[in-house]
Design a protein around this motif. Sequence first.
Motif, PDB file in Angstrom:
ATOM      1  N   ALA A   1     -45.752  36.600 -38.021  1.00  0.00           N
ATOM      2  CA  ALA A   1     -45.703  35.686 -39.429  1.00  0.00           C
ATOM      3  C   ALA A   1     -47.100  36.138 -40.075  1.00  0.00           C
ATOM      4  N   GLY A   2     -47.293  36.302 -41.122  1.00  0.00           N
ATOM      5  CA  GLY A   2     -48.348  36.309 -42.048  1.00  0.00           C
ATOM      6  C   GLY A   2     -47.964  36.982 -43.317  1.00  0.00           C
ATOM      7  N   PRO A   3     -48.981  37.078 -44.261  1.00  0.00           N
ATOM      8  CA  PRO A   3     -48.702  37.356 -45.672  1.00  0.00           C
ATOM      9  C   PRO A   3     -47.989  38.718 -46.034  1.00  0.00           C
ATOM     10  N   LEU A   4     -48.373  39.665 -44.861  1.00  0.00           N
ATOM     11  CA  LEU A   4     -47.718  41.157 -45.084  1.00  0.00           C
ATOM     12  C   LEU A   4     -46.433  41.035 -44.587  1.00  0.00           C
ATOM     13  N   ALA A   5     -46.095  40.229 -44.004  1.00  0.00           N
ATOM     14  CA  ALA A   5     -44.577  40.254 -43.354  1.00  0.00           C
ATOM     15  C   ALA A   5     -43.626  39.541 -44.006  1.00  0.00           C
ATOM     16  N   GLN A   6     -43.825  39.075 -45.096  1.00  0.00           N
ATOM     17  CA  GLN A   6     -42.844  38.136 -45.964  1.00  0.00           C
ATOM     18  C   GLN A   6     -41.708  39.147 -46.645  1.00  0.00           C
ATOM     19  N   TRP A   7     -42.352  40.129 -47.107  1.00  0.00           N
ATOM     20  CA  TRP A   7     -41.300  41.026 -48.024  1.00  0.00           C
ATOM     21  C   TRP A   7     -40.431  41.893 -46.959  1.00  0.00           C
ATOM     22  N   PRO A   8     -40.946  42.383 -45.877  1.00  0.00           N
ATOM     23  CA  PRO A   8     -39.957  43.057 -45.111  1.00  0.00           C
ATOM     24  C   PRO A   8     -39.106  42.073 -44.033  1.00  0.00           C
ATOM     25  N   HIS A   9     -39.774  40.695 -43.794  1.00  0.00           N
ATOM     26  CA  HIS A   9     -38.657  40.076 -43.221  1.00  0.00           C
ATOM     27  C   HIS A   9     -37.461  39.737 -44.236  1.00  0.00           C
ATOM     28  N   ARG A  10     -37.943  39.398 -45.344  1.00  0.00           N
ATOM     29  CA  ARG A  10     -36.730  39.075 -46.449  1.00  0.00           C
ATOM     30  C   ARG A  10     -35.958  40.296 -46.666  1.00  0.00           C
ATOM     31  N   GLY A  11     -36.324  41.540 -46.830  1.00  0.00           N
ATOM     32  CA  GLY A  11     -35.539  42.309 -47.078  1.00  0.00           C
ATOM     33  C   GLY A  11     -34.806  43.022 -45.978  1.00  0.00           C
ATOM     34  N   LEU A  12     -35.400  43.070 -44.689  1.00  0.00           N
ATOM     35  CA  LEU A  12     -34.591  43.298 -43.442  1.00  0.00           C
ATOM     36  C   LEU A  12     -33.512  42.292 -43.149  1.00  0.00           C
ATOM     37  N   ARG A  13     -33.580  41.177 -43.398  1.00  0.00           N
ATOM     38  CA  ARG A  13     -32.694  40.078 -43.144  1.00  0.00           C
ATOM     39  C   ARG A  13     -31.562  40.299 -44.150  1.00  0.00           C
ATOM     40  N   GLU A  14     -31.754  40.579 -45.400  1.00  0.00           N
ATOM     41  CA  GLU A  14     -30.944  40.621 -46.767  1.00  0.00           C
ATOM     42  C   GLU A  14     -30.165  42.021 -46.207  1.00  0.00           C
ATOM     43  N   ALA A  15     -30.802  42.924 -45.372  1.00  0.00           N
ATOM     44  CA  ALA A  15     -29.776  44.141 -44.913  1.00  0.00           C
ATOM     45  C   ALA A  15     -29.219  43.975 -43.521  1.00  0.00           C
ATOM     46  N   GLY A  16     -29.080  42.685 -43.139  1.00  0.00           N
ATOM     47  CA  GLY A  16     -28.053  42.447 -42.053  1.00  0.00           C
ATOM     48  C   GLY A  16     -28.740  42.505 -40.746  1.00  0.00           C
ATOM     49  N   PHE A  17     -30.363  42.738 -40.521  1.00  0.00           N
ATOM     50  CA  PHE A  17     -30.869  42.721 -39.346  1.00  0.00           C
ATOM     51  C   PHE A  17     -31.048  41.163 -38.782  1.00  0.00           C
ATOM     52  N   GLU A  18     -31.179  41.183 -37.497  1.00  0.00           N
ATOM     53  CA  GLU A  18     -31.520  39.679 -36.871  1.00  0.00           C
ATOM     54  C   GLU A  18     -33.029  39.846 -36.700  1.00  0.00           C
ATOM     55  N   LEU A  19     -33.546  38.814 -37.324  1.00  0.00           N
ATOM     56  CA  LEU A  19     -35.114  38.824 -37.107  1.00  0.00           C
ATOM     57  C   LEU A  19     -35.771  37.575 -36.500  1.00  0.00           C
ATOM     58  N   MET A  20     -36.981  38.009 -35.940  1.00  0.00           N
ATOM     59  CA  MET A  20     -37.499  36.821 -35.221  1.00  0.00           C
ATOM     60  C   MET A  20     -39.289  36.831 -35.937  1.00  0.00           C
ATOM     61  N   LEU A  21     -39.348  35.960 -36.435  1.00  0.00           N
ATOM     62  CA  LEU A  21     -40.875  35.963 -37.128  1.00  0.00           C
ATOM     63  C   LEU A  21     -41.631  35.192 -35.983  1.00  0.00           C
ATOM     64  N   MET A  22     -42.747  35.955 -35.590  1.00  0.00           N
ATOM     65  CA  MET A  22     -43.474  35.270 -34.290  1.00  0.00           C
ATOM     66  C   MET A  22     -44.642  34.581 -34.843  1.00  0.00           C
ATOM     67  N   GLU A  23     -44.912  33.515 -34.263  1.00  0.00           N
ATOM     68  CA  GLU A  23     -46.274  32.784 -34.580  1.00  0.00           C
ATOM     69  C   GLU A  23     -47.464  33.630 -34.075  1.00  0.00           C
ATOM     70  N   PRO A  24     -48.682  33.793 -35.083  1.00  0.00           N
ATOM     71  CA  PRO A  24     -49.584  34.742 -34.530  1.00  0.00           C
ATOM     72  C   PRO A  24     -50.541  34.364 -33.298  1.00  0.00           C
TER      73      PRO A  24
END
Length: 105
Positions: A56-79
């Motif tokens: 989790a962090g400012p650089l992970a926001q856009w890939p997280h959103r884009g990959l989720r919209e592409a259908g991948f299962e994601l886990m955003l991890m606490e730093p």
Amino acid sequence: MKTFIGIDVSFGSSAVCELDEPGQIVEQAKIVCELEAYIAFSGDLPWRLKTIGLEAGPLAQWPHRGLREAGFELMLMEPRQVKAVLKAMPVKTVRRDAEGIAAGY
């Protein structure tokens, strides 16, 4: 076989690491920080992808959103969680960070 991917997102490029269920490295790469590159790496795997982990962090926001919209299962991890996993590694590099993120869940 199920695999897990850890991505250490940076400004110009990202380190990605794919682990199998027992935790062995299947593939590591350095890719450009573009959604298409993340999708290409994650979508071209010969095995079933279980989860993609991002710190989790400012650089992970856009890939997280884009990959989720592409259908991948994601886990955003606490730093703090990622830091605890990476503490056990004797050498800290972005490549090792991606491995630690993949192993962290």
